[in-house]
Structure formats: structure tokens, C-alpha cells
Design an enzyme around this catalytic site. Structure first.
Site, PDB file in Angstrom:
ATOM      1  CE  LYS A  65     -17.514  25.715-164.779  1.00  0.00           C
ATOM      2  NZ  LYS A  65     -17.958  26.974-165.433  1.00  0.00           N
ATOM      3  CG  ASP A 101     -16.518  30.248-166.255  1.00  0.00           C
ATOM      4  OD1 ASP A 101     -16.091  30.102-167.509  1.00  0.00           O
ATOM      5  OD2 ASP A 101     -17.177  29.771-165.512  1.00  0.00           O
TER       6      ASP A 101
HETATM    7  N1  NAP Z   1     -21.140  30.336-171.734  1.00  0.00           N
HETATM    8  C1  NAP Z   1     -20.130  29.814-170.685  1.00  0.00           C
HETATM    9  O1  NAP Z   1     -19.005  29.935-170.938  1.00  0.00           O
HETATM   10  C2  NAP Z   1     -20.854  29.343-169.392  1.00  0.00           C
HETATM   11  C3  NAP Z   1     -19.993  29.329-168.138  1.00  0.00           C
HETATM   12  C4  NAP Z   1     -20.402  28.734-166.941  1.00  0.00           C
HETATM   13  C5  NAP Z   1     -21.639  28.480-166.850  1.00  0.00           C
HETATM   14  N2  NAP Z   1     -22.845  28.841-168.286  1.00  0.00           N
HETATM   15  C6  NAP Z   1     -23.965  28.640-167.974  1.00  0.00           C
HETATM   16  O2  NAP Z   1     -24.790  29.356-166.784  1.00  0.00           O
HETATM   17  C7  NAP Z   1     -25.903  28.598-166.379  1.00  0.00           C
HETATM   18  C8  NAP Z   1     -25.690  28.676-164.748  1.00  0.00           C
HETATM   19  O3  NAP Z   1     -24.664  27.919-164.365  1.00  0.00           O
HETATM   20  P1  NAP Z   1     -24.190  27.686-162.885  1.00  0.00           P
HETATM   21  O4  NAP Z   1     -23.092  26.943-162.741  1.00  0.00           O
HETATM   22  O5  NAP Z   1     -24.367  29.156-162.150  1.00  0.00           O
HETATM   23  O6  NAP Z   1     -25.376  26.825-162.282  1.00  0.00           O
HETATM   24  P2  NAP Z   1     -25.808  26.654-160.840  1.00  0.00           P
HETATM   25  O7  NAP Z   1     -24.639  27.039-160.019  1.00  0.00           O
HETATM   26  O8  NAP Z   1     -26.648  25.230-160.763  1.00  0.00           O
HETATM   27  O9  NAP Z   1     -26.954  27.687-160.535  1.00  0.00           O
HETATM   28  C9  NAP Z   1     -28.137  27.550-161.204  1.00  0.00           C
HETATM   29  C10 NAP Z   1     -28.891  28.922-161.160  1.00  0.00           C
HETATM   30  O10 NAP Z   1     -30.000  28.850-161.746  1.00  0.00           O
HETATM   31  C11 NAP Z   1     -31.199  29.207-161.023  1.00  0.00           C
HETATM   32  N3  NAP Z   1     -32.305  28.320-161.513  1.00  0.00           N
HETATM   33  C12 NAP Z   1     -32.333  27.336-161.982  1.00  0.00           C
HETATM   34  N4  NAP Z   1     -33.548  26.533-162.550  1.00  0.00           N
HETATM   35  C13 NAP Z   1     -34.300  27.695-162.453  1.00  0.00           C
HETATM   36  C14 NAP Z   1     -35.748  27.919-162.789  1.00  0.00           C
HETATM   37  N5  NAP Z   1     -36.375  27.036-163.500  1.00  0.00           N
HETATM   38  N6  NAP Z   1     -36.223  29.258-162.781  1.00  0.00           N
HETATM   39  C15 NAP Z   1     -35.445  29.919-162.336  1.00  0.00           C
HETATM   40  N7  NAP Z   1     -34.214  30.008-161.889  1.00  0.00           N
HETATM   41  C16 NAP Z   1     -33.717  28.947-162.071  1.00  0.00           C
HETATM   42  C17 NAP Z   1     -30.912  28.546-159.746  1.00  0.00           C
HETATM   43  O11 NAP Z   1     -31.781  29.118-158.819  1.00  0.00           O
HETATM   44  P3  NAP Z   1     -32.008  28.745-157.336  1.00  0.00           P
HETATM   45  O12 NAP Z   1     -30.637  29.255-156.394  1.00  0.00           O
HETATM   46  O13 NAP Z   1     -33.277  29.393-156.672  1.00  0.00           O
HETATM   47  O14 NAP Z   1     -31.976  27.304-157.524  1.00  0.00           O
HETATM   48  C18 NAP Z   1     -29.332  29.321-159.802  1.00  0.00           C
HETATM   49  O15 NAP Z   1     -29.383  30.618-159.451  1.00  0.00           O
HETATM   50  C19 NAP Z   1     -25.825  27.427-166.851  1.00  0.00           C
HETATM   51  O16 NAP Z   1     -26.810  27.319-168.227  1.00  0.00           O
HETATM   52  C20 NAP Z   1     -24.581  27.104-167.717  1.00  0.00           C
HETATM   53  O17 NAP Z   1     -24.553  26.264-168.608  1.00  0.00           O
HETATM   54  C21 NAP Z   1     -22.183  29.299-169.213  1.00  0.00           C
END
Ligand code: NAP
Length: 294
Positions: A65, A101
């Protein structure tokens, strides 16, 4: 027949082919839609090939993305703010990038679930790509407060600075939330993929509060279990957001907005949400010949 695809790495798990095939049948649009796995090292070259073939549009999922945004000849304002692209529209000379999104989340929350953001105290957990995409649409709905809390404490500070022209963000850490109360708690972390959730103080959910996890399936279970212990009036997973962001992409490509409720119901069949997670949309039985026969 126009060709579309979702690109990711991996991508076999993606529900987008099912969703867009259902949208196409429902709206009578003649198109094909496939899942294409692209390793990060091959992204630039493969996007050029897919433009030449030609594909009319692409959905973009993890981990591309952010990288795709830099490969577009133009990006929408909401994609620029999110720093990420989830939808590509073919132009004569390249790809135009957008991000649906945030709009998908707001639509699912406000329209499907009937939960207004205006005047609410909102807590956004996480500061990654998905969280960034939610900030501008949430601020546009005029919450009483938008707090962003993250494991890495510097990221909410950076987001508060970046988005200050659109409205105030209160940067927090998870532990500093102790004693505060929020009407809406959104989990935009990926912690659920490791079967866990951010460590939060107890009693941060206000009476009648709502919890929403962007994850779905098994990944949503830790946060939704926490929401139940907090007495949430409503808890929802991100499957509705997934379908709504897809509908917004479909409308960008085809100029017609599909009905999302039957597609969401089909995705929840045969196990509605799979884990006891509640969703206010009434479960609608879907005839197997109508949807899901691709
Ligand atoms: N439903 C939908 O259409 C949709 C669309 C997009 C995304 N999503 C979901 O949204 C979620 C986030 O996606 P993303 O693209 O934002 O991922 P990302 O850019 O990799 O960001 C991950 C986030 O999660 C935090 N994190 C990861 N592991 C953690 C833990 N064990 N404890 C606390 N915080 C933790 C990270 O914190 P740090 O900064 O401290 O590493 C960061 O803020 C995913 O589950 C994804 O599947 C869903």
C-alpha cells in the site's frame, strides 16, 4: 471484458475476488477479477506490465500500500494524507492512486451499524497505515476528541503534527489512558494477527461504548473478547469495512455503487462472524446460486 485484480504478497487469502465477483453479478457489469501475487522486488516492473496488458484497475493489499503510492502518476488527497494507496485506476499514461479504507470504515460504522462519530470521544489504537487512513475521515465527522494511542509512543505525536490542519489529535500511550473514558474504541493495530491486543488499562470504555476492530476472523477475537469484558454496547469486526472499501473502489472503476449488505452476509455464511462477534446487520440467508459461485 475489463480486467481487474487485487495485488499483494501473499494474496491467496484475499476475499476481494469473491466480493468483486458478487458486485459484478449484482450490477450486471462484465468484468474479470483475479488475485495476483507480486513480490516486493517485482512491484515496479509488474505494475508497468499490468498497465500495458491492460488492467483497468487494481486493489492493493499488504505489503504494497505504501510502495504503490510512490509509483502512481497522481494520488487523491485522501491517499496522500493516508500515505498509502489501496485502489488504482488506469489512466492512459499510468496509474491514479486512491484510498477507500477510511471511507469504508466510516460507512460501515455510521450507516451499517448506526454509530455516529460526531460529538463522541474516540480512541484510535495503532498508528500504522490503516490508522493513518482513518484519521482524516474521523476528524471530518467532528468527534468531541480523537485520541491516538500506540505501542511506539512517538508515532501519535507525529500524526498529531501531520494532521493538525484537519483537527486536533491527542497523542497518548496505551498505559497513559488510565482514568480516561471513550465512547468509541477502534483497534487499528495488527496485534490480533499474533493472537494478542494492545495492553490497555481497565475501564476506558464509557457506558454504552462501542468497540470496532479493523481485523476480522480469528485476528479480531482478542480485541472483541476484551470489548465483551468491558461491557461494550456493540462490538464489530472489520469485515464490514472490507466490503465497504471494496464498494467504494468498485464505484470508482465502474461508476455504480453496489449493495453491500448481501455480500457481507454471504461472507459471514455459514458462521456469522465465526466468533460470536456481533454485527448489527441482520444476517440474511443467501441463495448459493446467487452469490459465491465463482
Ligand atoms: N477491514 C479492512 O478493510 C482493513 C483495511 C486495512 C487494514 N486492516 C487491518 O488493520 C490492521 C492494521 O493494519 P496496518 O496496515 O495499519 O498495519 P501496520 O502499518 O503494519 O501497523 C501496525 C500497527 O499495529 C501496532 N502493533 C502491531 N503489533 C502490536 C502488538 N503486539 N501490540 C500493540 N500494537 C501492535 C503497531 O505498533 P508500532 O507502531 O508500535 O509497531 C502499528 O501501530 C491489520 O490487522 C489489518 O489487517 C483492515
Amino acid at each position: 471484458m475489463d480486467r481487474y485484480a487485487v495485488i499483494g504478497y501473499p494474496v491467496a487469502h484475499s476475499k476481494s475476488p469473491f466480493i468483486h465477483a458478487a458486485f459484478a453479478r449484482q450490477t450486471g457489469q462484465k468484468l474479470s477479477y483475479e488475485a495476483v501475487e507480486i513480490a516486493p522486488a517485482a512491484l515496479t516492473e509488474t505494475l508497468q506490465q499490468m498497465h500495458a496488458e491492460p488492467y483497468a484497475g487494481l486493489n492493493v493489499t499488504l505489503p504494497h500500500k505504501v510502495a504503490v503510492a510512490a509509483l502512481c502518476e497522481a494520488v487523491s488527497e485522501r491517499a496522500r494524507l493516508a500515505g498509502a494507496v489501496n485502489t488504482l485506476v488506469r489512466t492512459a499514461t499510468g496509474w491514479s492512486g486512491d484510498n477507500t479504507d477510511g471511507a469504508g470504515f466510516v460507512h460501515d460504522l455510521q450507516v451499517n451499524l448506526g454509530v455516529a462519530i460526531a460529538g463522541k470521544r474516540v480512541l484510535l489504537l495503532g498508528a500504522g497505515g490503516a490508522a493513518r487512513g482513518l484519521i482524516a475521515p474521523i476528524l471530518a465527522e467532528r468527534p468531541a476528541e480523537l485520541a491516538v494511542s500506540n505501542r511506539n509512543p512517538w508515532k501519535p505525536e507525529e500524526l498529531a503534527e501531520q494532521f493538525k490542519a484537519l483537527g486536533p489529535i491527542v497523542p497518548r500511550t496505551h498505559l497513559s489512558l488510565k482514568g480516561d473514558r471513550y465512547d468509541l474504541v477502534i483497534n487499528a493495530t495488527s496485534a490480533g494477527h499474533a493472537n494478542t491486543m494492545p495492553r490497555l488499562p481497565g475501564q476506558i470504555l464509557a457506558e454504552g461504548g462501542v468497540c470496532y476492530d479493523l481485523s476480522y476472523g480469528a485476528s479480531a477475537e482478542p480485541f472483541c473478547a476484551w470489548a465483551r469484558t468491558q461491557g461494550a454496547a456493540l462490538q464489530a469486526d472489520g469485515l464490514g469495512m472490507l466490503v465497504e472499501q471494496a464498494a467504494a473502489a468498485f464505484e470508482l472503476w465502474r461508476g455504480v455503487r453496489p449493495h453491500t449488505a448481501p455480500v457481507l452476509a454471504a461472507l459471514r455464511t455459514p458462521e456469522p462472524c465465526g466468533s460470536g462477534i456481533t454485527h448489527r446487520l441482520p444476517p440474511k440467508p443467501v441463495h448459493p446460486n446467487r452469490i459465491g459461485q465463482d
